[in-house]
Design a protein around this motif. Structure first.
Motif, PDB file in Angstrom:
ATOM      1  N   ALA A 162       0.833  -1.208   0.000  1.00 54.28           N
ATOM      2  CA  ALA A 162       0.000   0.000   0.000  1.00 54.28           C
ATOM      3  C   ALA A 162       0.867   1.257   0.000  1.00 54.28           C
ATOM      4  N   LEU A 163       1.937   1.252   0.793  1.00 54.50           N
ATOM      5  CA  LEU A 163       2.847   2.399   0.817  1.00 54.50           C
ATOM      6  C   LEU A 163       3.499   2.609  -0.549  1.00 54.50           C
ATOM      7  N   MET A 200       0.988   4.196  -2.863  1.00 58.82           N
ATOM      8  CA  MET A 200       0.705   5.606  -2.558  1.00 58.82           C
ATOM      9  C   MET A 200       1.902   6.506  -2.833  1.00 58.82           C
ATOM     10  N   ASP A 201       3.091   5.929  -2.795  1.00 56.93           N
ATOM     11  CA  ASP A 201       4.292   6.716  -3.109  1.00 56.93           C
ATOM     12  C   ASP A 201       4.391   7.044  -4.594  1.00 56.93           C
ATOM     13  N   THR A 202       3.571   6.395  -5.430  1.00 63.54           N
ATOM     14  CA  THR A 202       3.617   6.667  -6.874  1.00 63.54           C
ATOM     15  C   THR A 202       2.692   7.823  -7.257  1.00 63.54           C
ATOM     16  N   ILE A 203       1.882   8.300  -6.306  1.00 61.49           N
ATOM     17  CA  ILE A 203       0.938   9.391  -6.619  1.00 61.49           C
ATOM     18  C   ILE A 203       1.133  10.529  -5.632  1.00 61.49           C
ATOM     19  N   HIS A 231      -4.879   9.127   3.687  1.00 63.86           N
ATOM     20  CA  HIS A 231      -4.788   7.708   3.337  1.00 63.86           C
ATOM     21  C   HIS A 231      -3.430   7.095   3.673  1.00 63.86           C
ATOM     22  N   LYS A 232      -2.351   7.802   3.336  1.00 62.62           N
ATOM     23  CA  LYS A 232      -1.027   7.259   3.621  1.00 62.62           C
ATOM     24  C   LYS A 232      -0.793   7.188   5.128  1.00 62.62           C
TER      25      LYS A 232
END
Length: 228
Positions: free
Chosen positions: A72-73, A76-79, A85-86
């Protein structure tokens, strides 16, 4: 309509997790995540991975939970997101480390989550994270730091009228003072938690507070009250 289908699958998953059917919750959330991925909605896809990790955590499968949290991290690191959320993922990783007695790592991840909650003015989850941090300090028997964090959570709960936060803070303070041998304060705070929790649908919280109250009374040599 795939958008609504993904939402319905997610909501069904949440329902299944609330009643403790974690394998089915995982299956449904995974189906929702596949649609989000196909549509390129990576924030919701990462959020789904986080929820799947939480379900594995609840099942006691800590390695699989960590695998999903880290996934998940990475998602989320790609956006570029400035939402909570993070922080939810970071908080869950903190909780997982706490469950494994990795207290310093737990505090590290809770601290990173807190930075996001403060940046987004998310008062409820700031208070929740203070309670989580207090729990870690309590596990370390660092009672002064635990009390400070529970009190900070209670201040936010009082300011923004979060009854559950006030209930949990009082209950935790009652337990801390009992551990320190101050049974009078322990009883007072636990009674306050019971009073605040009258509308709380969670029967387990009420049972825990009653048990804690009985223990306090026994330690204070009030055996009849303890039995009651």
């Amino acid at each position: 309509d795939d958008t609504y289908l993904a939402t319905v699958l997610k909501n069904l998953s949440i329902y299944e997790s609330h009643i403790g059917n974690y394998p089915e919750a995982i299956r449904l959330m995974d189906s929702s995540a596949a649609i989000q991925y196909e549509w390129g909605d990576f924030m919701r896809y990462g959020s789904a991975q986080n929820v799947i990790g939480k379900n594995y955590h609840e099942m006691g499968n800590f390695p699989k939970a960590m695998e999903m949290y880290q996934a998940a991290l990475r998602t989320m690191d790609t956006i570029n997101i400035t939402t909570y959320h993070k922080a939810d993922v970071l908080s869950n990783i903190g909780s997982l480390h706490s469950a494994q007695d990795n207290y310093e790592k737990a505090l590290q991840y809770y601290g990173m989550a807190m930075e996001v909650y403060e940046h987004t003015d998310d008062n409820l989850y700031q208070a929740t994270t203070y309670i989580d941090i207090g729990n870690v300090h309590e596990s370390k028997k660092a009672y002064k730091e635990a009390i400070e964090n529970y009190n900070w959570a209670m201040q936010i709960g009082e300011e923004y009228d979060f009854p559950t936060i006030m209930e949990l803070s009082n209950g935790n303070l009652g337990r801390i003072y009992r551990q320190q041998g101050d049974y009078v304060k322990g009883i007072a705070y636990t009674n306050k938690a019971l009073s605040l929790g009258k509308e709380d649908p969670s029967k387990i919280n009420k049972a825990n507070y009653l048990s804690e109250l009985g223990y306090n009374h026994v330690l204070n040599d009030n055996f009849d009250l303890g039995i009651t």
